[in-house]
Scaffold this motif. Sequence first.
Motif, PDB file in Angstrom:
ATOM      1  N   SER A  59     -11.365 -11.894  -1.023  1.00  6.08           N
ATOM      2  CA  SER A  59     -10.031 -12.465  -0.911  1.00  6.08           C
ATOM      3  C   SER A  59      -9.735 -13.405  -2.082  1.00  6.08           C
ATOM      4  O   SER A  59      -8.650 -13.355  -2.679  1.00  6.08           O
ATOM      5  CB  SER A  59      -9.907 -13.221   0.415  1.00  6.08           C
ATOM      6  OG  SER A  59      -8.645 -13.836   0.523  1.00  6.08           O
ATOM      7  N   LYS A  60     -10.698 -14.237  -2.437  1.00  8.72           N
ATOM      8  CA  LYS A  60     -10.499 -15.163  -3.551  1.00  8.72           C
ATOM      9  C   LYS A  60     -10.510 -14.437  -4.897  1.00  8.72           C
ATOM     10  O   LYS A  60      -9.713 -14.745  -5.791  1.00  8.72           O
ATOM     11  CB  LYS A  60     -11.578 -16.243  -3.524  1.00  8.72           C
ATOM     12  CG  LYS A  60     -11.444 -17.210  -2.366  1.00  8.72           C
ATOM     13  CD  LYS A  60     -12.474 -18.325  -2.454  1.00  8.72           C
ATOM     14  CE  LYS A  60     -12.315 -19.319  -1.324  1.00  8.72           C
ATOM     15  NZ  LYS A  60     -13.306 -20.435  -1.403  1.00  8.72           N
ATOM     16  N   ARG A 104      -9.658 -11.399  -5.462  1.00  3.73           N
ATOM     17  CA  ARG A 104      -8.405 -10.644  -5.556  1.00  3.73           C
ATOM     18  C   ARG A 104      -7.287 -11.517  -6.144  1.00  3.73           C
ATOM     19  O   ARG A 104      -6.523 -11.083  -7.011  1.00  3.73           O
ATOM     20  CB  ARG A 104      -8.046 -10.144  -4.164  1.00  3.73           C
ATOM     21  CG  ARG A 104      -6.952  -9.123  -4.099  1.00  3.73           C
ATOM     22  CD  ARG A 104      -6.850  -8.545  -2.705  1.00  3.73           C
ATOM     23  NE  ARG A 104      -7.935  -7.636  -2.400  1.00  3.73           N
ATOM     24  CZ  ARG A 104      -8.829  -7.824  -1.428  1.00  3.73           C
ATOM     25  NH1 ARG A 104      -8.771  -8.891  -0.654  1.00  3.73           N
ATOM     26  NH2 ARG A 104      -9.779  -6.933  -1.219  1.00  3.73           N
ATOM     27  N   LYS A 105      -7.218 -12.759  -5.695  1.00  7.58           N
ATOM     28  CA  LYS A 105      -6.198 -13.671  -6.209  1.00  7.58           C
ATOM     29  C   LYS A 105      -6.420 -13.984  -7.687  1.00  7.58           C
ATOM     30  O   LYS A 105      -5.463 -14.121  -8.456  1.00  7.58           O
ATOM     31  CB  LYS A 105      -6.194 -14.958  -5.389  1.00  7.58           C
ATOM     32  CG  LYS A 105      -5.735 -14.766  -3.954  1.00  7.58           C
ATOM     33  CD  LYS A 105      -5.830 -16.065  -3.166  1.00  7.58           C
ATOM     34  CE  LYS A 105      -5.415 -15.853  -1.718  1.00  7.58           C
ATOM     35  NZ  LYS A 105      -5.569 -17.103  -0.921  1.00  7.58           N
ATOM     36  N   VAL A 106      -7.680 -14.087  -8.080  1.00 10.75           N
ATOM     37  CA  VAL A 106      -8.001 -14.366  -9.483  1.00 10.75           C
ATOM     38  C   VAL A 106      -7.602 -13.197 -10.369  1.00 10.75           C
ATOM     39  O   VAL A 106      -6.938 -13.372 -11.396  1.00 10.75           O
ATOM     40  CB  VAL A 106      -9.505 -14.655  -9.642  1.00 10.75           C
ATOM     41  CG1 VAL A 106      -9.895 -14.696 -11.124  1.00 10.75           C
ATOM     42  CG2 VAL A 106      -9.883 -15.972  -8.971  1.00 10.75           C
ATOM     43  N   CYS A 107      -7.977 -11.998  -9.972  1.00 14.24           N
ATOM     44  CA  CYS A 107      -7.832 -10.824 -10.845  1.00 14.24           C
ATOM     45  C   CYS A 107      -6.418 -10.250 -10.876  1.00 14.24           C
ATOM     46  O   CYS A 107      -5.969  -9.744 -11.914  1.00 14.24           O
ATOM     47  CB  CYS A 107      -8.818  -9.733 -10.428  1.00 14.24           C
ATOM     48  SG  CYS A 107     -10.553 -10.169 -10.686  1.00 14.24           S
ATOM     49  N   LYS A 158      -3.580 -11.674 -10.741  1.00  8.87           N
ATOM     50  CA  LYS A 158      -2.528 -12.471 -11.372  1.00  8.87           C
ATOM     51  C   LYS A 158      -2.314 -12.071 -12.831  1.00  8.87           C
ATOM     52  O   LYS A 158      -1.327 -12.460 -13.454  1.00  8.87           O
ATOM     53  CB  LYS A 158      -2.854 -13.961 -11.290  1.00  8.87           C
ATOM     54  CG  LYS A 158      -4.004 -14.413 -12.155  1.00  8.87           C
ATOM     55  CD  LYS A 158      -4.226 -15.915 -12.018  1.00  8.87           C
ATOM     56  CE  LYS A 158      -5.355 -16.388 -12.922  1.00  8.87           C
ATOM     57  NZ  LYS A 158      -5.579 -17.845 -12.798  1.00  8.87           N
ATOM     58  N   GLU A 184      -6.083  -3.162  -8.185  1.00 10.65           N
ATOM     59  CA  GLU A 184      -7.369  -3.058  -7.480  1.00 10.65           C
ATOM     60  C   GLU A 184      -7.696  -1.595  -7.225  1.00 10.65           C
ATOM     61  O   GLU A 184      -6.812  -0.793  -6.926  1.00 10.65           O
ATOM     62  CB  GLU A 184      -7.314  -3.826  -6.165  1.00 10.65           C
ATOM     63  CG  GLU A 184      -8.637  -3.883  -5.432  1.00 10.65           C
ATOM     64  CD  GLU A 184      -8.613  -4.815  -4.233  1.00 10.65           C
ATOM     65  OE1 GLU A 184      -9.552  -4.752  -3.410  1.00 10.65           O
ATOM     66  OE2 GLU A 184      -7.652  -5.614  -4.113  1.00 10.65           O
ATOM     67  N   TRP A 228     -11.434  -4.138 -10.168  1.00 10.15           N
ATOM     68  CA  TRP A 228     -10.130  -4.586 -10.645  1.00 10.15           C
ATOM     69  C   TRP A 228      -9.955  -4.079 -12.061  1.00 10.15           C
ATOM     70  O   TRP A 228     -10.899  -4.114 -12.878  1.00 10.15           O
ATOM     71  CB  TRP A 228     -10.031  -6.110 -10.560  1.00 10.15           C
ATOM     72  CG  TRP A 228      -9.859  -6.534  -9.144  1.00 10.15           C
ATOM     73  CD1 TRP A 228      -8.687  -6.773  -8.493  1.00 10.15           C
ATOM     74  CD2 TRP A 228     -10.890  -6.712  -8.169  1.00 10.15           C
ATOM     75  NE1 TRP A 228      -8.931  -7.090  -7.170  1.00 10.15           N
ATOM     76  CE2 TRP A 228     -10.267  -7.056  -6.950  1.00 10.15           C
ATOM     77  CE3 TRP A 228     -12.297  -6.603  -8.206  1.00 10.15           C
ATOM     78  CZ2 TRP A 228     -10.990  -7.297  -5.783  1.00 10.15           C
ATOM     79  CZ3 TRP A 228     -13.011  -6.846  -7.055  1.00 10.15           C
ATOM     80  CH2 TRP A 228     -12.354  -7.192  -5.850  1.00 10.15           C
ATOM     81  N   TRP A 265     -15.935 -21.069  -8.488  1.00 10.59           N
ATOM     82  CA  TRP A 265     -14.751 -20.282  -8.801  1.00 10.59           C
ATOM     83  C   TRP A 265     -14.141 -20.637 -10.157  1.00 10.59           C
ATOM     84  O   TRP A 265     -13.480 -19.796 -10.773  1.00 10.59           O
ATOM     85  CB  TRP A 265     -13.723 -20.409  -7.679  1.00 10.59           C
ATOM     86  CG  TRP A 265     -14.184 -19.597  -6.506  1.00 10.59           C
ATOM     87  CD1 TRP A 265     -14.802 -20.035  -5.381  1.00 10.59           C
ATOM     88  CD2 TRP A 265     -14.150 -18.171  -6.407  1.00 10.59           C
ATOM     89  NE1 TRP A 265     -15.148 -18.976  -4.566  1.00 10.59           N
ATOM     90  CE2 TRP A 265     -14.744 -17.825  -5.175  1.00 10.59           C
ATOM     91  CE3 TRP A 265     -13.662 -17.146  -7.226  1.00 10.59           C
ATOM     92  CZ2 TRP A 265     -14.870 -16.509  -4.746  1.00 10.59           C
ATOM     93  CZ3 TRP A 265     -13.774 -15.839  -6.796  1.00 10.59           C
ATOM     94  CH2 TRP A 265     -14.379 -15.528  -5.580  1.00 10.59           C
ATOM     95  N   ARG A 283     -13.386 -17.613 -12.706  1.00  8.51           N
ATOM     96  CA  ARG A 283     -12.091 -17.442 -13.380  1.00  8.51           C
ATOM     97  C   ARG A 283     -12.273 -17.280 -14.894  1.00  8.51           C
ATOM     98  O   ARG A 283     -11.597 -16.468 -15.528  1.00  8.51           O
ATOM     99  CB  ARG A 283     -11.181 -18.623 -13.063  1.00  8.51           C
ATOM    100  CG  ARG A 283     -10.548 -18.546 -11.671  1.00  8.51           C
ATOM    101  CD  ARG A 283      -9.468 -19.592 -11.482  1.00  8.51           C
ATOM    102  NE  ARG A 283     -10.040 -20.932 -11.370  1.00  8.51           N
ATOM    103  CZ  ARG A 283     -10.412 -21.480 -10.215  1.00  8.51           C
ATOM    104  NH1 ARG A 283     -10.290 -20.811  -9.084  1.00  8.51           N
ATOM    105  NH2 ARG A 283     -10.900 -22.717 -10.189  1.00  8.51           N
TER     106      ARG A 283
END
Length: 256
Positions: free
Chosen positions: A148-149, A151-154, A156, A162, A171, A230, A234
Amino acid sequence: MARDIYQAVRDACLWLPEAEEFVSHGSPNFRVRGKTFATYVVNHHGDGRVALWLNAMPGSQETHVRAEPKHFFVPPYVGPRGWLGVILDGGIDWQRIAGLVREGYDKVAPAGLRARTGKTPKVKPAAKALSPAQIDPFKSARALAVLSKLRKVCLKYPESSEGSQFGHPTWLAGKKTFAIARYAGPKLTLCFWVGVDHQSLLTADPRYEIPPYFGHNGWIALDVTRECDWHEVRGLALNSYRHFALKRMLQALEEN
């Protein structure tokens, strides 16, 4: 402890004369005098199956798959050679499974060993089914939280998406993969391109290792089984994305 499917598989295979178990590509296999007759496979490349691949007799694959697709399928790789896939957690009788295992054994075993086989014993059914996380570790609470985390990083980044490769979440920057979530045995790892020159610097840290199959192309794997920095992830994701992104994507990244 409740009897599980793997124990039932071992009972169905190892009673046969000179049958032995070995591990290949992470899966238990069963052979007699060097010839494999059965392979126990869980969630092969993300297919979600708990299965036994059997070195079936000629014609057996076609007959079973056509008649009972709920229980049987054509397995990858060995299917074109006539092997039969048996779904173990779909309600098929274990005595029937034992009989099919015996047929696979009889196909490859020498005549002298076949003559010693005797009557197929009763195989006690598995009393304990595999949990969803045991079948697919990406369904565990830890993996779901990490994905979940990540996914938000990649997602954007411009033109990112995905996907999945061999059951591993990936990703992409356009059509090029820049991040992979991958289980290395029990370890949950996140993989990124860092370049061959940078690999040796990172592997001085025990959390990092060069992944098999694609590591020689400059990829690194970070162990996030227990914890994850994280901010670090990133940075790795951005560097990897920049390596694979097209010029227009990089321009859009800078504009954002």
